[in-house]
Write an enzyme that holds these catalytic residues in place. Structure first.
Site, PDB file in Angstrom:
ATOM      1  N   ASP A   8       0.855  -1.186   0.000  1.00 36.03           N
ATOM      2  CA  ASP A   8       0.000   0.000   0.000  1.00 36.03           C
ATOM      3  C   ASP A   8       0.893   1.238   0.000  1.00 36.03           C
ATOM      4  OD1 ASP A   8      -2.043  -1.790   0.185  1.00 36.03           O
ATOM      5  OD2 ASP A   8      -2.627  -1.271   2.228  1.00 36.03           O
ATOM      6  N   ASP A 129     -15.099  -3.601  -0.646  1.00 42.04           N
ATOM      7  CA  ASP A 129     -14.637  -3.270   0.696  1.00 42.04           C
ATOM      8  C   ASP A 129     -15.873  -2.992   1.543  1.00 42.04           C
ATOM      9  OD1 ASP A 129     -12.083  -3.357  -0.439  1.00 42.04           O
ATOM     10  OD2 ASP A 129     -12.165  -1.244  -0.964  1.00 42.04           O
TER      11      ASP A 129
END
Length: 233
Positions: A8, A129
């Site tokens: 990330d 998500d």
């Protein structure tokens, strides 16, 4: 099972966030290229790259993604702010094996359809998500009224064949998986399923295997040595 290390990227560095909060970051590598090469050396078969700044609209890390693409020899997928056919094409041209989209699948399903038509289902992955089963978008900042279960069926009908499910309540927490929720997602998704969010140990990965989940994305657990990636490749 395919275990995929997450890289990330926020402000040019490889980080992990606590429950997706940009202000609660842990920096693991100042240079994400080093992170990518580390996991490649550990035997990873694929990397999951996310441009966190692009996901929330605060900026972008395209130059860093380009550096990672030039450095690694294994396939990688890229997500974060991929909300147009042009953006997807750019990521694929950069060298990505496939793109990961989330917000566009909810807000602009017609664009998702264009991506699938242009690049094929093997190169377009949808990431749902969610807080439990309630879908969130825009870098997890925006709550929707949609359920993972109903939306996943719509995605299948549109031609999506690989789904990532991330429980944002647990992401970056090392709290372990909510297996009851993952079981529900597995029951409604007939395609290739990748799960993430809270994975803390080999036991979590084994539990996913037992549920018939084909892939797992893990970040903090492998960065902090709680999971030895070499056992899973």
């Amino acid at each position: 099972m395919l275990v995929i290390p997450a890289v990330d990227i926020q402000s040019g560095r490889a980080v992990r966030l606590f429950e997706g909060d940009p202000s609660q970051e842990t920096v693991y590598y100042e240079n994400p290229v080093e992170a990518a090469l580390h996991w490649q050396a550990q035997g990873a078969h694929m990397l999951h790259l996310v441009d966190l700044d692009a996901a929330t609209g605060r900026g972008e890390n395209r130059a860093v993604l380009r550096e990672v693409a030039a450095a690694v020899t294994i396939p990688f997928e890229v997500g974060g702010g991929v909300r147009s056919v042009e953006a997807a094409r750019e990521m694929l041209a950069l060298g990505a094996h496939r793109v990961v989209v989330g917000t566009v699948a909810v807000k602009a399903p017609e664009v998702l359809g264009q991506m699938l038509a242009a690049f094929g289902a093997e190169r377009v992955v949808v990431s749902l998500d969610a807080r439990g089963l309630e879908v969130v978008i825009s870098g997890w900042a925006e709550q929707t009224a949609l359920s993972v279960k109903s939306l996943s069926q719509q995605l299948w009908d549109r031609g999506v064949r690989t789904l990532i499910y991330t429980d944002v309540r647990r992401d970056g927490t090392l709290a372990g998986l909510d297996l009851a929720v993952v079981r529900e997602v597995r029951a409604v998704w007939p395609g290739f399923l990748i799960a993430g969010g809270g994975i803390a140990s080999d036991a979590d990965l084994e539990a996913l295997q037992n549920l018939g989940v084909e892939g797992a994305i893990t970040g903090k657990a492998i960065y902090e040595g709680r999971i030895d990636l070499k056992k899973w490749v």
